[in-house]
Design a protein around this motif. Structure first.
Motif, PDB file in Angstrom:
ATOM      1  N   LYS A 174       8.757   5.985   6.689  1.00 20.11           N
ATOM      2  CA  LYS A 174       8.497   6.922   7.776  1.00 20.11           C
ATOM      3  C   LYS A 174       7.795   8.240   7.357  1.00 20.11           C
ATOM      4  O   LYS A 174       6.968   8.753   8.114  1.00 20.11           O
ATOM      5  CB  LYS A 174       9.793   7.246   8.531  1.00 20.11           C
ATOM      6  CG  LYS A 174      10.434   6.055   9.250  1.00 20.11           C
ATOM      7  CD  LYS A 174       9.670   5.667  10.490  1.00 20.11           C
ATOM      8  CE  LYS A 174      10.426   4.798  11.494  1.00 20.11           C
ATOM      9  NZ  LYS A 174      11.345   3.785  10.992  1.00 20.11           N
ATOM     10  N   SER A 187       6.561   5.457  15.547  1.00 25.47           N
ATOM     11  CA  SER A 187       6.038   4.086  15.489  1.00 25.47           C
ATOM     12  C   SER A 187       5.113   3.868  16.679  1.00 25.47           C
ATOM     13  O   SER A 187       4.731   4.833  17.351  1.00 25.47           O
ATOM     14  CB  SER A 187       7.211   3.095  15.517  1.00 25.47           C
ATOM     15  OG  SER A 187       6.740   1.774  15.375  1.00 25.47           O
ATOM     16  N   GLY A 191       9.766  -3.277  14.197  1.00 30.83           N
ATOM     17  CA  GLY A 191      10.468  -2.520  15.232  1.00 30.83           C
ATOM     18  C   GLY A 191       9.471  -2.189  16.330  1.00 30.83           C
ATOM     19  O   GLY A 191       9.486  -2.742  17.420  1.00 30.83           O
ATOM     20  N   SER A 221       5.007  -0.197  12.892  1.00 36.55           N
ATOM     21  CA  SER A 221       4.294   0.685  11.958  1.00 36.55           C
ATOM     22  C   SER A 221       4.326   0.218  10.512  1.00 36.55           C
ATOM     23  O   SER A 221       3.309   0.268   9.825  1.00 36.55           O
ATOM     24  CB  SER A 221       4.773   2.130  12.090  1.00 36.55           C
ATOM     25  OG  SER A 221       6.013   2.331  11.467  1.00 36.55           O
TER      26      SER A 221
HETATM   27  C1  LIG Z   1      11.814   2.654  11.576  1.00 40.97           C
HETATM   28  C2  LIG Z   1      12.069   1.580  10.639  1.00 40.97           C
HETATM   29  C3  LIG Z   1      11.674   0.253  10.931  1.00 40.97           C
HETATM   30  C4  LIG Z   1      11.052  -0.170  12.225  1.00 40.97           C
HETATM   31  O1  LIG Z   1       9.922   0.526  12.639  1.00 40.97           O
HETATM   32  P1  LIG Z   1       8.444  -0.008  12.473  1.00 40.97           P
HETATM   33  O2  LIG Z   1       7.612   0.988  13.181  1.00 40.97           O
HETATM   34  O3  LIG Z   1       8.351  -1.361  13.073  1.00 40.97           O
HETATM   35  O4  LIG Z   1       8.161  -0.027  11.008  1.00 40.97           O
HETATM   36  C5  LIG Z   1      11.937  -0.705   9.991  1.00 40.97           C
HETATM   37  N1  LIG Z   1      12.536  -0.410   8.818  1.00 40.97           N
HETATM   38  C6  LIG Z   1      12.910   0.837   8.497  1.00 40.97           C
HETATM   39  C7  LIG Z   1      13.570   1.080   7.176  1.00 40.97           C
HETATM   40  C8  LIG Z   1      12.686   1.870   9.388  1.00 40.97           C
HETATM   41  O5  LIG Z   1      13.041   3.113   9.058  1.00 40.97           O
END
Ligand SMILES: *Cc1c(COP(=O)(O)O)cnc(C)c1O
Length: 455
Positions: free
Chosen positions: A113, A230, A265, A268
């Protein structure tokens, strides 16, 4: 060919540009719509929520976008991140497949993130923004943005999904350490929150509800902007530093992936690792399979509809074209909190619709089992979200073994699980269960959805 376990890059090999896949998509994404008029909205409609620097990235068709020097300097705190050859895991699985993983858990917040939190704080600072609001699910995004806002001297207010606020108190402590104010969502501080609480006083919250609260605050306060961790195009683009580094590292190892896997999720971290390889699929005829792995309890990619929907629960955002379970869908409180989102980003949705990427939904017991085995083979304890990618790696490695064929698998270990050990405890003590959605539950958020079709 190198047989090193860990493939290093030096600081000056941190990418100088982000990769914008919008320049190369065979079919562009459909435009966001004004929910009131049903007409496409222009960049200016987003100005109350985001600084212009990020809005221009959101709609940019430029293939490469320069990473500001100040952002690259901060990236140096944890980037380049290591790429590992998973020799221990290959041995444990007795597979002919070669397995590599990019480890994003080395960042200060413990996940991928901060790759976008830092540039988002930077562009807000450029435009003199004093306060940012945001939502957080498991607390990963909230902590990453707290870290970034602290570096740039911006106040941050975080709406944290109630169930995670209760289950993951240490993420809240991290946010407080980095100077942020954290509220459990739904809260009494916004109209959106009060509306939800009136109907469901015990609501466990959801990312969609928390987004409504954070957006409402930013929309109704002049000096406040909003940030999203995201889904949006600019967020996915910032994450491409992951895949761009992995490309260079695999080149050093003399390898190239047949399969790229990441948990999903909003898209991203999947985009971050996959898009730089998709570029070579589009431009050089490579045939890397890119697989997004979602939880079976929130299967928007595999069981949702491709249509326009709101990004939040209450309906405050523009309408975005996406695979969705409906913005009112409230997923079961599984432990992979970061994967409990009803929709998917517009770019990844379009790529899936065009069959340029793949998606699969997995149950959480299979994921935790794979996560524990991974920790025993490789040492690193994965975040519950990351175990979804790992479980799919196990499936691919098993298939390679059955077929007696080698293949090169790359996956994104998007975060460590050190603050999620209560989830592991639940798994070890048998308290964790799989979730089988009934058709009725699956369609609960879609049946009354009267947003436009995405065509
Ligand atoms: C936020 C998060 C995700 C899911 O978000 P994406 O935008 O799909 O990457 C997955 N894994 C972790 C460790 C996260 O912090």
């Amino acid at each position: 060919m190198s047989t090193a376990k860990k493939i290093h890059l030096s600081e000056n090999e941190i990418p100088e540009k982000w990769y914008n896949i919008q320049a190369d998509m065979p079919n562009p994404t459909l435009p966001p719509l004004n929910p009131g008029t049903g007409e496409p909205i222009g960049p200016e409609a987003l100005a109350p929520l985001f600084p212009m620097g990020l809005i221009m990235q959101e709609v940019s068709q430029e293939r490469w976008i320069e990473i500001p020097e100040e952002v690259r300097e901060i990236y140096k705190i944890w980037r380049p991140t290591p790429l590992f050859r998973a020799t221990g895991l290959e041995k444990m699985l007795d597979t002919p497949a070669k397995i590599y993983y990019k480890y994003e858990g080395v960042s200060p917040a413990g996940s991928h993130k901060p790759n976008t939190a830092v540039p988002q704080a930077y562009y807000n600072k450029q435009e003199n923004v004093k306060r940012i609001t945001t939502e957080t699910g498991a607390g990963q995004w909230g902590s990453a943005l707290s870290f970034a806002c602290q570096l740039f001297g911006i106040d941050l207010e975080v709406y944290m999904v109630r169930i995670s606020y209760d289950q993951k108190p240490y993420r809240k402590s991290m946010m407080n350490t980095w100077g942020a104010r954290v509220l459990a969502s739904p809260s009494e501080t916004t109209e959106s929150g009060r509306k939800i609480l009136a109907d469901a006083p015990d609501s466990p919250g959801s990312l969609g509800i928390a987004i409504s609260e954070a957006v409402e605050r930013a929309a109704t306060d002049e000096g406040t902007k909003y940030a999203l961790g995201s889904v949006l195009n600019h967020v996915l683009m910032h994450q491409t530093v992951i895949g761009l580094e992995a490309l260079k590292q695999l080149e050093k190892a003399g390898d190239y992936p047949d399969v790229v896997i990441a948990p999903f999720g909003g898209g991203s971290n999947f985009a971050g690792i996959a898009f730089p390889f998709l570029r070579h699929n589009f431009q050089d005829g490579k045939k890397t399979r890119c697989i997004a792995v979602e939880p079976a309890s929130c299967p928007k990619l595999t069981k949702g509809e491709f249509r326009y929907d709101f990004g939040d629960t209450v309906g405050l955002t523009p309408l975005l074209p996406m695979y969705t379970l409906g913005h009112t869908f409230v997923p079961a409180p599984i432990h992979a909190g970061g994967l409990r989102y009803h929709g998917a980003g517009a770019i990844v949705s379009q790529l899936l619709k065009d069959n340029l990427i793949e998606a699969i939904a997995l149950q959480q017991l299979e994921c935790f089992e794979a996560g524990v085995k991974f920790a025993q083979a490789e040492g690193i304890i994965p975040a519950p979200e990351a175990t979804h990618g790992i479980a799919q790696v196990f499936r691919e490695a098993e298939k390679a073994k059955e077929e007696g064929k080698s293949r090169t698998i790359l996956f994104n270990l998007c975060g460590h699980g050190h603050l999620d050990m209560s989830a592991y405890d639940d798994y070890f003590s048998g308290r964790l269960t799989d979730h089988h959605l009934t058709d009725e539950q699956l369609h609960s958020g879609l049946k009354d959805l009267n947003t436009p079709a995405a065509t």
